[in-house]
Each structure stands twice: as C-alpha cells, then as structure tokens.
Motif scaffolding. Structure first.
Motif, short mmCIF file in Angstrom:
data_model
loop_
_atom_site.label_atom_id
_atom_site.label_comp_id
_atom_site.label_asym_id
_atom_site.label_seq_id
_atom_site.Cartn_x
_atom_site.Cartn_y
_atom_site.Cartn_z
N SER A 2 17.28 10.54 28.54
CA SER A 2 16.06 10.68 28.08
C SER A 2 15.31 11.98 28.83
O SER A 2 15.42 12.47 29.96
N GLN A 16 12.22 5.28 25.92
CA GLN A 16 12.92 4.30 26.43
C GLN A 16 14.18 4.92 27.36
O GLN A 16 14.68 5.75 27.02
N CYS A 35 7.93 0.24 33.74
CA CYS A 35 8.36 -0.17 32.53
C CYS A 35 7.20 -0.65 31.81
O CYS A 35 6.73 -1.92 32.51
N ARG A 37 7.45 -1.80 28.67
CA ARG A 37 7.92 -2.18 27.48
C ARG A 37 8.21 -3.60 27.69
O ARG A 37 9.16 -4.07 28.63
N ASP A 39 10.68 -7.00 27.35
CA ASP A 39 12.01 -7.34 27.00
C ASP A 39 12.12 -7.88 25.53
O ASP A 39 11.20 -8.51 24.74
N GLU A 41 11.91 -6.26 22.68
CA GLU A 41 11.23 -5.53 21.70
C GLU A 41 11.91 -4.60 20.65
O GLU A 41 11.60 -4.50 19.52
N GLY A 42 13.23 -4.18 21.08
CA GLY A 42 13.98 -3.33 20.01
C GLY A 42 15.41 -3.64 20.13
O GLY A 42 15.81 -4.19 21.51
N GLN A 45 17.98 -2.66 23.41
CA GLN A 45 17.02 -2.00 24.68
C GLN A 45 17.51 -2.90 26.08
O GLN A 45 17.69 -4.28 26.04
N THR A 47 17.01 -4.79 29.59
CA THR A 47 16.11 -5.65 29.75
C THR A 47 15.54 -5.12 31.05
O THR A 47 16.02 -4.15 31.77
N CYS A 94 8.14 3.55 27.94
CA CYS A 94 8.19 2.66 27.01
C CYS A 94 8.87 2.99 25.73
O CYS A 94 9.88 3.72 26.00
N ARG A 95 8.52 2.44 24.69
CA ARG A 95 9.50 2.96 23.50
C ARG A 95 9.37 4.58 23.26
O ARG A 95 10.47 5.12 23.10
#
Length: 138
Positions: A2, A16, A35, A37, A39, A41-42, A45, A47, A94-95
């Motif tokens: 990323s 992410q 983090c 985000r 767990d 959510e997508g 992804q 955990t 996050c995302r």
C-alpha cells in the motif's frame, strides 16, 4: 504494498494494509500502526488480530480503533491520542485512508492542536479533501 500518504511529521495514512506491509512500515520509521477498520467490513480483509500479530512481529505497536461512517467525539479523541501519544511516527489505515485522516483531524480540532484551515490543507497535501467534513468556525 500500500501507498503511505504523509499528513504531518507524526502521521501518515493509507488504504487497507496487508500483513506484509508491516515490515515496510517499520523500515520507514513508523512506531505505531492504528487500524480504523472494523473486522469483516470487506471481503478478503485481514482481521485486526492478524494485523496486530504482523505489526508486533515487525516491532510495531498496534492500536485498533474500528468505526464506520463519521467518527463520534470519543473515537476522534481516541485516534488523536493514539497518534499524539506515540513514541514516533504513526501509520493509520482504513479502507481508503479517508476515515483515518478524518478521525485524526476532528480529534486535532477538538484538542486545539490545529485550526480547521490548517487541517484541510494538511489533508489536501496528502490527497484527502476534508473541506466538507470539518466543521466551520461559528
């Protein structure tokens, strides 16, 4: 891997992350990963527990402050405290990175650390537009 977007000397945000990104974060000098985000959510992804294990294996602290939508005051304060209380630079994710930079900015605004205009400019420099989400002065 990323892309990390630098907001300030102490904060960078990212979309992410994957467990393998933790070694790269440590190599770039980050001390803590936050983090934002939840767990599940997508699909696909990792955990929070998987990310925490990877962060610790890379020598990083890990803080999980999950939320969806706009952060409430307590969440914004917690994200700001996780960044300002770290022993060095923090990478929050996050995302897309927007949720992380928004929570930090709202916490910073509430703490009086930066004013709205400075926060909008800092976020814009990292590629995020917070002009519509940060409250305008009365």
């Amino acid at each position: 891997m990323s892309e990390f977007h630098r907001v300030t000397e102490r904060l960078s945000v990212a979309p992410q992350l994957a467990p393998e990104d933790m070694a790269a974060a440590a190599a770039q000098g980050f001390k803590r990963v936050v983090c934002n985000r939840p767990d599940g959510e997508g699909p696909g992804q990792p955990t929070g527990a998987e990310m925490k294990a990877a962060a610790h294996a890379a020598g990083l602290e890990f803080v999980h402050i999950p939320f969806a939508g706009m952060p409430d005051a307590a969440t914004a304060d917690a994200v700001f405290a996780a960044v300002s209380g770290a022993a060095g630079p923090v990478l929050a994710y996050c995302r897309s990175g927007t949720r992380s930079v928004t929570a930090w900015a709202l916490g910073s605004l509430r703490a009086g650390d930066h004013d709205r205009e400075a926060l909008v400019a800092l976020a814009a420099g990292a590629g995020y537009d917070l002009s519509a989400v940060l409250p305008r002065p009365m």
